[in-house]
Write an enzyme that holds these catalytic residues in place. Sequence first.
Site, PDB file in Angstrom:
ATOM      1  N   HIS A   1       0.862  -1.185   0.000  1.00 11.26           N
ATOM      2  CA  HIS A   1       0.000   0.000   0.000  1.00 11.26           C
ATOM      3  C   HIS A   1       0.894   1.229   0.000  1.00 11.26           C
ATOM      4  O   HIS A   1       1.957   1.245   0.634  1.00 11.26           O
ATOM      5  CB  HIS A   1      -0.878   0.008   1.254  1.00 11.26           C
ATOM      6  CG  HIS A   1      -1.382   1.367   1.634  1.00 11.26           C
ATOM      7  ND1 HIS A   1      -0.745   2.145   2.596  1.00 11.26           N
ATOM      8  CD2 HIS A   1      -2.429   2.100   1.188  1.00 11.26           C
ATOM      9  CE1 HIS A   1      -1.397   3.287   2.723  1.00 11.26           C
ATOM     10  NE2 HIS A   1      -2.416   3.293   1.883  1.00 11.26           N
TER      11      HIS A   1
ATOM     12  N   HIS B   1      13.216  -1.393   3.785  1.00 13.84           N
ATOM     13  CA  HIS B   1      13.532  -0.376   4.791  1.00 13.84           C
ATOM     14  C   HIS B   1      14.794   0.418   4.442  1.00 13.84           C
ATOM     15  O   HIS B   1      14.868   1.619   4.754  1.00 13.84           O
ATOM     16  CB  HIS B   1      13.648  -1.022   6.172  1.00 13.84           C
ATOM     17  CG  HIS B   1      12.319  -1.260   6.811  1.00 13.84           C
ATOM     18  ND1 HIS B   1      11.641  -0.280   7.494  1.00 13.84           N
ATOM     19  CD2 HIS B   1      11.512  -2.362   6.834  1.00 13.84           C
ATOM     20  CE1 HIS B   1      10.481  -0.757   7.928  1.00 13.84           C
ATOM     21  NE2 HIS B   1      10.381  -2.022   7.542  1.00 13.84           N
TER      22      HIS B   1
ATOM     23  N   ARG C   1     -16.657   8.522  -3.007  1.00 14.66           N
ATOM     24  CA  ARG C   1     -17.103   7.475  -3.929  1.00 14.66           C
ATOM     25  C   ARG C   1     -16.690   6.110  -3.375  1.00 14.66           C
ATOM     26  O   ARG C   1     -15.504   5.763  -3.339  1.00 14.66           O
ATOM     27  CB  ARG C   1     -16.474   7.707  -5.294  1.00 14.66           C
ATOM     28  CG  ARG C   1     -16.948   6.780  -6.381  1.00 14.66           C
ATOM     29  CD  ARG C   1     -16.412   7.263  -7.729  1.00 14.66           C
ATOM     30  NE  ARG C   1     -16.934   6.481  -8.828  1.00 14.66           N
ATOM     31  CZ  ARG C   1     -16.309   5.441  -9.368  1.00 14.66           C
ATOM     32  NH1 ARG C   1     -15.139   5.044  -8.871  1.00 14.66           N
ATOM     33  NH2 ARG C   1     -16.839   4.793 -10.389  1.00 14.66           N
TER      34      ARG C   1
END
Length: 299
Positions: free
Chosen positions: A106, A145, A259
């Site tokens: 994400h 990372h 939406r």
Amino acid sequence: MNEFDRVRDYLTDLQDRICAAVEAIDGKARFAEDLWQRAEGGGGRTRILRDGAVFEQAGIGFSDVSGARLPPSASAHRPELAGATWRACGVSLVFHPHNPHIPTTHANVRYFRAERDGEMVAAWFGGGFDLTPFYPVDEDVMHWHRTAQALCAPFGEERYAAHKRWCDEYFFLRHRNETRGVGGLFFDDLGQDFERDFAYQRAVGDGFLDAYLPIVERRKDTPYGEAERAFQLYRRGRYVEFNLVYDRGTLFGLQSGGRAESILMSLPPQVRWEYGFQPQPGSAEARLADYLIPRDWLG
């Protein structure tokens, strides 16, 4: 060009570049675009790639929306902004691969501006990226990372540590007592210096592909079977739980009359829950729990 339009132009270009890179690595499917308008103000373009060679579903949306009154989720920690008019733009993505050995990911970068009586009363950037593996590999998590640390470096020694910690704290399922994944970066309310903060947003947005695509390349041909697929679907349930219970962006979108199709594109196309599931001790599935506790991944 005003500040908002500069951010908006960057974000639409970022969406285009990420879509092109994902289509290239998938090699089969292409994004379908859905242009939409919001009655209360603004609109956006949602792009979905389905049933690809690598990605079961990859969604990436751009939005530029406005409203006459801030919803509760946005003003809860800034009560002085209650009732202000607002405008926000952002790019948000969630990629769900077929192969359980490729992590779900994400990313989000956004800009928010509030006004009262035509005068700006607040403006800030937010965003970050995070990684959710099902069968984690140390090499991948460390690469993720280290890429995050490198892009943070020009913005001060403490930037990576602070925004990594914020990510670990934000993407935490309190009812499960575990993180959603292995973290990354998260920031919000960054609004002290527009040029510096915008540069950081660009670094995060541009750095996402550098962090994620090498992991996809390494894991996309890893063999897997029904057991791994079943575990992936089970763990996707945690993703759904977080997004519908805790995620600020989801709550803001739904409370502001956003939406629903675009807001909920982050949810996986297939998912399962199993009452009382416990992985076999010592199994690869049981090993995941060791990764859902914040730790130093820089080595």
